[in-house]
Design a protein around this motif. Sequence first.
Motif, PDB file in Angstrom:
ATOM      1  N   ALA A  82       0.829  -1.206   0.000  1.00 13.94           N
ATOM      2  CA  ALA A  82       0.000   0.000   0.000  1.00 13.94           C
ATOM      3  C   ALA A  82       0.866   1.260   0.000  1.00 13.94           C
ATOM      4  O   ALA A  82       0.554   2.240  -0.686  1.00 13.94           O
ATOM      5  CB  ALA A  82      -0.932   0.004   1.206  1.00 13.94           C
ATOM      6  N   VAL A  83       1.971   1.217   0.754  1.00 15.48           N
ATOM      7  CA  VAL A  83       2.873   2.362   0.788  1.00 15.48           C
ATOM      8  C   VAL A  83       3.454   2.618  -0.594  1.00 15.48           C
ATOM      9  O   VAL A  83       3.499   3.754  -1.068  1.00 15.48           O
ATOM     10  CB  VAL A  83       4.002   2.154   1.832  1.00 15.48           C
ATOM     11  CG1 VAL A  83       5.094   3.196   1.657  1.00 15.48           C
ATOM     12  CG2 VAL A  83       3.450   2.216   3.234  1.00 15.48           C
ATOM     13  N   SER A  84       3.884   1.555  -1.262  1.00 15.78           N
ATOM     14  CA  SER A  84       4.515   1.745  -2.576  1.00 15.78           C
ATOM     15  C   SER A  84       3.523   2.261  -3.614  1.00 15.78           C
ATOM     16  O   SER A  84       3.833   3.184  -4.369  1.00 15.78           O
ATOM     17  CB  SER A  84       5.171   0.451  -3.050  1.00 15.78           C
ATOM     18  OG  SER A  84       4.206  -0.565  -3.215  1.00 15.78           O
ATOM     19  N   TYR A  85       2.318   1.672  -3.648  1.00 17.81           N
ATOM     20  CA  TYR A  85       1.320   2.158  -4.614  1.00 17.81           C
ATOM     21  C   TYR A  85       0.823   3.560  -4.242  1.00 17.81           C
ATOM     22  O   TYR A  85       0.656   4.418  -5.110  1.00 17.81           O
ATOM     23  CB  TYR A  85       0.137   1.201  -4.709  1.00 17.81           C
ATOM     24  CG  TYR A  85       0.423  -0.028  -5.516  1.00 17.81           C
ATOM     25  CD1 TYR A  85       0.782   0.066  -6.851  1.00 17.81           C
ATOM     26  CD2 TYR A  85       0.334  -1.298  -4.946  1.00 17.81           C
ATOM     27  CE1 TYR A  85       1.052  -1.059  -7.601  1.00 17.81           C
ATOM     28  CE2 TYR A  85       0.604  -2.436  -5.688  1.00 17.81           C
ATOM     29  CZ  TYR A  85       0.962  -2.303  -7.014  1.00 17.81           C
ATOM     30  OH  TYR A  85       1.225  -3.417  -7.755  1.00 17.81           O
ATOM     31  N   GLY A  86       0.591   3.784  -2.969  1.00 17.14           N
ATOM     32  CA  GLY A  86       0.127   5.100  -2.529  1.00 17.14           C
ATOM     33  C   GLY A  86       1.172   6.167  -2.777  1.00 17.14           C
ATOM     34  O   GLY A  86       0.861   7.265  -3.246  1.00 17.14           O
ATOM     35  N   TRP A  87       2.424   5.849  -2.486  1.00 16.75           N
ATOM     36  CA  TRP A  87       3.513   6.804  -2.694  1.00 16.75           C
ATOM     37  C   TRP A  87       3.648   7.137  -4.177  1.00 16.75           C
ATOM     38  O   TRP A  87       3.775   8.302  -4.538  1.00 16.75           O
ATOM     39  CB  TRP A  87       4.823   6.229  -2.156  1.00 16.75           C
ATOM     40  CG  TRP A  87       5.974   7.158  -2.315  1.00 16.75           C
ATOM     41  CD1 TRP A  87       6.308   8.190  -1.496  1.00 16.75           C
ATOM     42  CD2 TRP A  87       6.937   7.148  -3.378  1.00 16.75           C
ATOM     43  NE1 TRP A  87       7.429   8.825  -1.977  1.00 16.75           N
ATOM     44  CE2 TRP A  87       7.838   8.217  -3.128  1.00 16.75           C
ATOM     45  CE3 TRP A  87       7.136   6.368  -4.503  1.00 16.75           C
ATOM     46  CZ2 TRP A  87       8.901   8.493  -3.975  1.00 16.75           C
ATOM     47  CZ3 TRP A  87       8.198   6.647  -5.332  1.00 16.75           C
ATOM     48  CH2 TRP A  87       9.066   7.704  -5.063  1.00 16.75           C
ATOM     49  N   GLY A  88       3.609   6.110  -5.017  1.00 16.76           N
ATOM     50  CA  GLY A  88       3.723   6.339  -6.458  1.00 16.76           C
ATOM     51  C   GLY A  88       2.616   7.230  -6.990  1.00 16.76           C
ATOM     52  O   GLY A  88       2.849   8.146  -7.777  1.00 16.76           O
ATOM     53  N   GLY A  89       1.391   6.960  -6.550  1.00 16.04           N
ATOM     54  CA  GLY A  89       0.264   7.784  -6.979  1.00 16.04           C
ATOM     55  C   GLY A  89       0.364   9.217  -6.496  1.00 16.04           C
ATOM     56  O   GLY A  89       0.084  10.161  -7.236  1.00 16.04           O
ATOM     57  N   LEU A  90       0.761   9.373  -5.233  1.00 15.63           N
ATOM     58  CA  LEU A  90       0.893  10.734  -4.688  1.00 15.63           C
ATOM     59  C   LEU A  90       1.997  11.521  -5.384  1.00 15.63           C
ATOM     60  O   LEU A  90       1.812  12.689  -5.733  1.00 15.63           O
ATOM     61  CB  LEU A  90       1.193  10.665  -3.187  1.00 15.63           C
ATOM     62  CG  LEU A  90       0.019  10.343  -2.278  1.00 15.63           C
ATOM     63  CD1 LEU A  90       0.515  10.116  -0.857  1.00 15.63           C
ATOM     64  CD2 LEU A  90      -0.992  11.467  -2.307  1.00 15.63           C
ATOM     65  N   VAL A  91       3.140  10.890  -5.576  1.00 12.81           N
ATOM     66  CA  VAL A  91       4.249  11.591  -6.221  1.00 12.81           C
ATOM     67  C   VAL A  91       3.877  11.964  -7.651  1.00 12.81           C
ATOM     68  O   VAL A  91       4.082  13.099  -8.085  1.00 12.81           O
ATOM     69  CB  VAL A  91       5.539  10.742  -6.178  1.00 12.81           C
ATOM     70  CG1 VAL A  91       6.608  11.320  -7.085  1.00 12.81           C
ATOM     71  CG2 VAL A  91       6.051  10.653  -4.760  1.00 12.81           C
TER      72      VAL A  91
END
Length: 117
Positions: free
Chosen positions: A62-71
């Motif tokens: 979730a961190v990796s997908y969420g981080w990618g989307g946010l960035v």
Amino acid sequence: MDYRFIWSEFKWKMYDAATILFDDSKNDLRALPKTVRLQLLMSLSIVWSTVFSIWVFETIVAVSYGWGGLVLGHLLAIIATYYTFHSFKNVKDKSRKFGVTVNSYDECYDYLEKKDG
């Protein structure tokens, strides 16, 4: 509720925020080149996206997908804002060449409507 007034106020707030970020005469970082300021904004968006992702999301996936989307979202928003503000600034500069004074968002919009058709 007067939605036109609220929308107009929202547009002015966005214009003011873009002016503070991208206008050379009002930005506190005006001594830096524009490319460095843009890189600084993007770096800060990555840092805060990382902090938010670690704080909110619970699993590594979730961190990796969420981080990618946010960035990605932040970088696209910064680039779109910069491009839009740059386009409006070009209209303001070009309008002066033709003897037209554009001092506000509404005047810029009216100028573009007259120019385009």
